[in-house]
Design a protein around this motif. Structure first.
Motif, PDB file in Angstrom:
ATOM      1  N   PHE A   3       0.846  -1.178   0.000  1.00 52.92           N
ATOM      2  CA  PHE A   3       0.000   0.000   0.000  1.00 52.92           C
ATOM      3  C   PHE A   3       0.886   1.233   0.000  1.00 52.92           C
ATOM      4  CE2 PHE A   3      -2.887  -3.243   1.077  1.00 52.92           C
ATOM      5  CZ  PHE A   3      -4.135  -2.799   0.680  1.00 52.92           C
ATOM      6  N   LYS A   4       0.719   2.062  -1.010  1.00 52.52           N
ATOM      7  CA  LYS A   4       1.710   3.083  -1.305  1.00 52.52           C
ATOM      8  C   LYS A   4       1.604   4.329  -0.436  1.00 52.52           C
ATOM      9  CE  LYS A   4       2.320   1.724  -6.116  1.00 52.52           C
ATOM     10  NZ  LYS A   4       2.231   2.153  -7.511  1.00 52.52           N
ATOM     11  N   LYS A   5       0.398   4.672  -0.031  1.00 48.77           N
ATOM     12  CA  LYS A   5       0.275   5.963   0.632  1.00 48.77           C
ATOM     13  C   LYS A   5      -0.782   5.931   1.719  1.00 48.77           C
ATOM     14  CE  LYS A   5      -0.159  10.904  -0.230  1.00 48.77           C
ATOM     15  NZ  LYS A   5      -0.213  11.967  -1.219  1.00 48.77           N
ATOM     16  N   LEU A   6      -0.400   6.392   2.885  1.00 44.71           N
ATOM     17  CA  LEU A   6      -1.339   6.613   3.976  1.00 44.71           C
ATOM     18  C   LEU A   6      -1.988   7.967   3.743  1.00 44.71           C
ATOM     19  CD1 LEU A   6      -2.296   5.491   6.784  1.00 44.71           C
ATOM     20  CD2 LEU A   6      -0.567   6.986   7.782  1.00 44.71           C
ATOM     21  N   LEU A   7      -3.304   7.999   3.823  1.00 48.61           N
ATOM     22  CA  LEU A   7      -4.010   9.232   3.497  1.00 48.61           C
ATOM     23  C   LEU A   7      -3.841  10.242   4.621  1.00 48.61           C
ATOM     24  CD1 LEU A   7      -7.191   7.788   1.810  1.00 48.61           C
ATOM     25  CD2 LEU A   7      -5.057   8.551   0.792  1.00 48.61           C
ATOM     26  N   GLY A   8      -2.911  11.177   4.423  1.00 47.25           N
ATOM     27  CA  GLY A   8      -2.530  12.111   5.470  1.00 47.25           C
ATOM     28  C   GLY A   8      -3.634  13.035   5.910  1.00 47.25           C
ATOM     29  N   ALA A   9      -4.458  13.498   4.996  1.00 49.08           N
ATOM     30  CA  ALA A   9      -5.521  14.437   5.351  1.00 49.08           C
ATOM     31  C   ALA A   9      -6.571  13.794   6.232  1.00 49.08           C
ATOM     32  CB  ALA A   9      -6.171  14.994   4.078  1.00 49.08           C
ATOM     33  N   LEU A  10      -6.580  12.456   6.260  1.00 46.17           N
ATOM     34  CA  LEU A  10      -7.574  11.771   7.066  1.00 46.17           C
ATOM     35  C   LEU A  10      -7.045  11.443   8.452  1.00 46.17           C
ATOM     36  CD1 LEU A  10      -8.951   9.392   4.311  1.00 46.17           C
ATOM     37  CD2 LEU A  10      -9.771  11.652   4.975  1.00 46.17           C
ATOM     38  N   GLY A  11      -5.830  11.902   8.763  1.00 45.34           N
ATOM     39  CA  GLY A  11      -5.280  11.735  10.095  1.00 45.34           C
ATOM     40  C   GLY A  11      -4.398  10.519  10.241  1.00 45.34           C
ATOM     41  N   VAL A  12      -3.551  10.558  11.255  1.00 47.49           N
ATOM     42  CA  VAL A  12      -2.682   9.422  11.559  1.00 47.49           C
ATOM     43  C   VAL A  12      -3.552   8.225  11.916  1.00 47.49           C
ATOM     44  CG1 VAL A  12      -0.879   8.557  13.093  1.00 47.49           C
ATOM     45  CG2 VAL A  12      -0.844  10.947  12.333  1.00 47.49           C
ATOM     46  N   GLY A  13      -3.206   7.074  11.369  1.00 46.56           N
ATOM     47  CA  GLY A  13      -4.005   5.887  11.612  1.00 46.56           C
ATOM     48  C   GLY A  13      -5.177   5.761  10.674  1.00 46.56           C
ATOM     49  N   GLY A  14      -5.241   6.620   9.660  1.00 51.75           N
ATOM     50  CA  GLY A  14      -6.302   6.537   8.668  1.00 51.75           C
ATOM     51  C   GLY A  14      -6.063   5.396   7.706  1.00 51.75           C
ATOM     52  N   PRO A  15      -7.006   5.155   6.797  1.00 50.88           N
ATOM     53  CA  PRO A  15      -6.864   4.059   5.847  1.00 50.88           C
ATOM     54  C   PRO A  15      -5.759   4.333   4.832  1.00 50.88           C
ATOM     55  CG  PRO A  15      -8.778   5.399   5.303  1.00 50.88           C
ATOM     56  CD  PRO A  15      -8.258   5.902   6.626  1.00 50.88           C
ATOM     57  N   SER A  16      -5.298   3.266   4.193  1.00 47.51           N
ATOM     58  CA  SER A  16      -4.322   3.377   3.114  1.00 47.51           C
ATOM     59  C   SER A  16      -4.950   2.822   1.840  1.00 47.51           C
ATOM     60  CB  SER A  16      -3.031   2.633   3.461  1.00 47.51           C
ATOM     61  OG  SER A  16      -3.294   1.281   3.756  1.00 47.51           O
ATOM     62  N   VAL A  17      -4.386   3.225   0.704  1.00 48.74           N
ATOM     63  CA  VAL A  17      -4.992   2.872  -0.578  1.00 48.74           C
ATOM     64  C   VAL A  17      -3.916   2.496  -1.574  1.00 48.74           C
ATOM     65  CG1 VAL A  17      -4.995   5.279  -1.355  1.00 48.74           C
ATOM     66  CG2 VAL A  17      -6.579   3.659  -2.398  1.00 48.74           C
ATOM     67  N   GLY A  40      -8.130  -0.700   6.102  1.00 48.79           N
ATOM     68  CA  GLY A  40      -8.635   0.134   7.179  1.00 48.79           C
ATOM     69  C   GLY A  40      -7.550   0.554   8.144  1.00 48.79           C
ATOM     70  N   GLY A  41      -7.751   1.706   8.769  1.00 45.04           N
ATOM     71  CA  GLY A  41      -6.803   2.239   9.729  1.00 45.04           C
ATOM     72  C   GLY A  41      -7.151   1.833  11.146  1.00 45.04           C
ATOM     73  N   GLY A  42      -6.980   2.778  12.068  1.00 47.44           N
ATOM     74  CA  GLY A  42      -7.168   2.483  13.492  1.00 47.44           C
ATOM     75  C   GLY A  42      -8.598   2.554  13.964  1.00 47.44           C
ATOM     76  N   SER A  43      -9.536   2.907  13.083  1.00 47.82           N
ATOM     77  CA  SER A  43     -10.944   2.970  13.483  1.00 47.82           C
ATOM     78  C   SER A  43     -11.824   2.748  12.261  1.00 47.82           C
ATOM     79  CB  SER A  43     -11.268   4.331  14.120  1.00 47.82           C
ATOM     80  OG  SER A  43     -11.031   5.376  13.198  1.00 47.82           O
ATOM     81  N   ASP A  44     -13.085   2.424  12.489  1.00 49.15           N
ATOM     82  CA  ASP A  44     -14.037   2.254  11.401  1.00 49.15           C
ATOM     83  C   ASP A  44     -14.341   3.610  10.760  1.00 49.15           C
ATOM     84  OD1 ASP A  44     -14.022  -0.280  12.350  1.00 49.15           O
ATOM     85  OD2 ASP A  44     -16.147  -0.350  12.916  1.00 49.15           O
ATOM     86  N   GLU A  86     -12.023  -1.236  10.904  1.00 45.92           N
ATOM     87  CA  GLU A  86     -10.655  -1.078  11.401  1.00 45.92           C
ATOM     88  C   GLU A  86      -9.763  -2.214  10.909  1.00 45.92           C
ATOM     89  OE1 GLU A  86      -8.387  -1.134  15.758  1.00 45.92           O
ATOM     90  OE2 GLU A  86     -10.572  -0.955  15.606  1.00 45.92           O
ATOM     91  N   GLU A  87      -8.664  -1.854  10.247  1.00 43.95           N
ATOM     92  CA  GLU A  87      -7.649  -2.776   9.753  1.00 43.95           C
ATOM     93  C   GLU A  87      -8.197  -3.828   8.784  1.00 43.95           C
ATOM     94  OE1 GLU A  87      -5.554  -4.426  13.032  1.00 43.95           O
ATOM     95  OE2 GLU A  87      -4.630  -2.511  13.612  1.00 43.95           O
ATOM     96  N   ALA A  88      -9.375  -3.576   8.224  1.00 44.50           N
ATOM     97  CA  ALA A  88      -9.966  -4.517   7.263  1.00 44.50           C
ATOM     98  C   ALA A  88      -9.492  -4.194   5.855  1.00 44.50           C
ATOM     99  CB  ALA A  88     -11.483  -4.460   7.338  1.00 44.50           C
ATOM    100  N   ASP A  89      -9.470  -5.224   5.006  1.00 43.87           N
ATOM    101  CA  ASP A  89      -9.142  -5.054   3.596  1.00 43.87           C
ATOM    102  C   ASP A  89     -10.424  -5.009   2.776  1.00 43.87           C
ATOM    103  OD1 ASP A  89      -6.401  -5.095   4.044  1.00 43.87           O
ATOM    104  OD2 ASP A  89      -6.280  -7.272   3.873  1.00 43.87           O
ATOM    105  N   HIS A  90     -10.452  -4.109   1.799  1.00 45.26           N
ATOM    106  CA  HIS A  90     -11.628  -3.973   0.933  1.00 45.26           C
ATOM    107  C   HIS A  90     -11.147  -3.659  -0.475  1.00 45.26           C
ATOM    108  CE1 HIS A  90     -15.953  -3.232   0.226  1.00 45.26           C
ATOM    109  NE2 HIS A  90     -15.514  -2.324  -0.648  1.00 45.26           N
ATOM    110  N   THR A  91     -11.681  -4.355  -1.467  1.00 42.71           N
ATOM    111  CA  THR A  91     -11.272  -4.177  -2.862  1.00 42.71           C
ATOM    112  C   THR A  91     -12.454  -3.697  -3.689  1.00 42.71           C
ATOM    113  OG1 THR A  91      -9.583  -5.902  -2.707  1.00 42.71           O
ATOM    114  CG2 THR A  91     -10.330  -5.309  -4.911  1.00 42.71           C
ATOM    115  N   VAL A  92     -12.208  -2.681  -4.496  1.00 41.03           N
ATOM    116  CA  VAL A  92     -13.234  -2.125  -5.380  1.00 41.03           C
ATOM    117  C   VAL A  92     -12.750  -2.273  -6.823  1.00 41.03           C
ATOM    118  CG1 VAL A  92     -14.560  -0.072  -6.016  1.00 41.03           C
ATOM    119  CG2 VAL A  92     -13.950  -0.471  -3.619  1.00 41.03           C
TER     120      VAL A  92
END
Length: 324
Positions: A3-17, A40-44, A86-92
Motif C-alpha cells: 500500500f503506497k500511501k497513507l491518506l494524510g488528510a484523514l489523520g494518523v491511523g487513517g486508511p491506506s490505498v 482500514g486504519g485504526g478505526s471504522d 478497522e484494519e480490514a481489507d476492501h477491494t473495489v
C-alpha cells in the motif's frame, strides 16, 4: 503490491490505498480496468466516494517564463457509500473508458515522452485526500500507428512528443491539452522544412490529423508555419495505403502557403499558431532525439528521464487549482 500511501488528510491511523491497473498499455477511447485496494486504519470509517483522476504532465509557456503543471483530463467515480472496518481489507474493481483524445505514450514498447497517470482520491467524512498514483501507458489506435509508421517508411525520423496546454481552433478537441509529435524530414525535404508536427484529435468516428510544417527561412524572407488538417477513418485503416496517403498529405503541406506572411491557421490573437489557452509546452518528459530502436522505418524513440512519481511530485495543489 504494498500500500503506497497513507491518506494524510484523514489523520494518523487513517486508511491506506493502492490502485492496481490492468497490465499492458491502454488505448485512446478504450477501457481501463483495475481495482482499488483499501486497508482500514485504526478505526471504522465510512468511505463516501472513491474517485480516479486521470492526470497529465504539461508545460505551460508564457511570454517570459515556462511553468510545469498537472492537468486533470478526466475524473471517474468508481465507488463509495460503504463502511471500512478497522484494519480490514476492501477491494473495489473498476472499468472506465478513457477519452478518445488520450495522448499516446508509447509506440512498439518505446516511450515517446508524455507522462500520464491515474491518481486515486478518497473522500471520508467530507475530507478528500489524493492517495495512490500509478503510471498509465497508452498505445496508438490502429490508424495512428499506421500513420506514424508511414512517416517512418517515407524517411522521417521521430524527434520528440509533448503535451501542450490549450485548444486547436477549428477542431473537435475536447481535452484541455493536445499532443504534438515532432518528426524530422528526410534529406530530400530538409531544404523546405525544419520539422513536421503531427497532432491526432481522435473521436469515435475517426481521426482529425493536424500536420504543421515549420518552413525554413529563405534568403529574403522569414520562415513561417503551414498548418493543414486531414481526416482518417478508424474502419478504413487496414485497407488504406498509408504510405501513399501520408505522402500526399505531406506534399500538400509542404507546397502550401508559399507566400511570405501567410496568416496562421490557428492560435491566439498574437499569432501563436499552437494554442488558444493559457500556455503551451516544449518537451514534457525529456524525450531524447536520435535514439535508434530499429522499428517504424526511420522513426526513432525516446528515453525516459523521470519516473512517474517524480514527474508528478508536489502537484497536489496545482491539481486542486485545475479542478476549481
Amino acid at each position: 503490491m504494498v500500500f503506497k500511501k497513507l491518506l494524510g488528510a484523514l489523520g494518523v491511523g487513517g486508511p491506506s490505498v493502492d490502485t492496481v491497473l490492468q497490465p499492458g498499455p491502454a488505448l485512446p477511447g478504450g477501457l481501463l480496468s483495475g481495482e482499488v485496494r483499501l486497508r482500514g486504519g485504526g478505526s471504522d470509517v465510512t468511505v463516501d466516494r472513491i474517485s480516479l483522476l486521470f492526470v497529465a504532465r504539461v508545460e505551460r509557456e508564457d511570454q517570459e517564463e515556462e511553468d510545469e503543471g498537472t492537468v486533470v483530463l478526466e475524473r471517474f467515480t468508481v465507488g463509495g457509500g460503504f463502511r471500512l472496518a478497522e484494519e480490514a481489507d476492501h477491494t473495489v474493481p473498476f472499468t472506465v473508458t478513457l477519452p478518445w483524445e488520450t495522448p499516446i505514450t508509447e509506440l512498439h514498447g518505446q516511450h515517446l515522452g508524455p507522462v500520464l497517470g491515474i491518481r486515486t482520491e478518497l473522500e471520508i467524512a467530507g475530507a478528500r485526500d489524493k492517495g495512490d498514483l500509478d503510471a498509465l501507458a497508452v498505445g496508438p489506435l490502429p490508424a495512428q500507428e499506421a500513420i506514424l509508421e508511414a512517416f517512418g517508411q517515407l524517411g522521417y525520423a521521430f524527434r520528440s512528443a509533448d503535451l501542450e496546454l490549450g485548444h486547436i481552433r477549428g477542431t473537435g478537441q475536447q481535452l484541455p491539452c493536445y499532443q504534438e509529435i515532432e518528426i524530422l524530414p528526410p534529406a530530400g525535404h530538409a531544404h523546405a522544412v525544419n520539422e513536421i508536427e503531427v497532432t491526432f484529435i481522435a473521436a469515435p468516428g475517426g481521426l482529425e490529423v493536424v500536420i504543421e510544417a515549420d518552413k525554413r527561412a529563405g534568403l529574403f524572407t522569414e520562415g513561417h508555419d503551414t498548418v493543414h488538417r486531414f481526416t482518417a477513418s478508424h474502419h478504413a485503416a487496414p485497407q488504406t495505403d498509408w504510405n501513399a496517403q501520408v505522402d500526399a498529405w505531406l506534399k500538400e503541406v509542404i507546397a502550401g502557403h508559399e507566400s511570405h506572411g501567410a496568416p496562421p491557421s490557428y492560435g491566439d490573437e498574437h499569432g501563436d499558431r499552437h494554442r488558444s489557452g493559457p500556455g503551451a509546452g516544449a518537451v514534457v518528459a525529456g524525450v531524447a532525439a536520435g535514439v535508434a530502436v530499429g522499428v517504424v522505418g526511420g522513426m526513432v524513440a525516446a528515453e525516459v528521464v523521470d519516473e512517474i512519481g517524480d514527474a508528478f511530485e508536489g502537484e497536489e495543489d496545482e491539481e486542486s487549482d485545475e479542478e476549481g
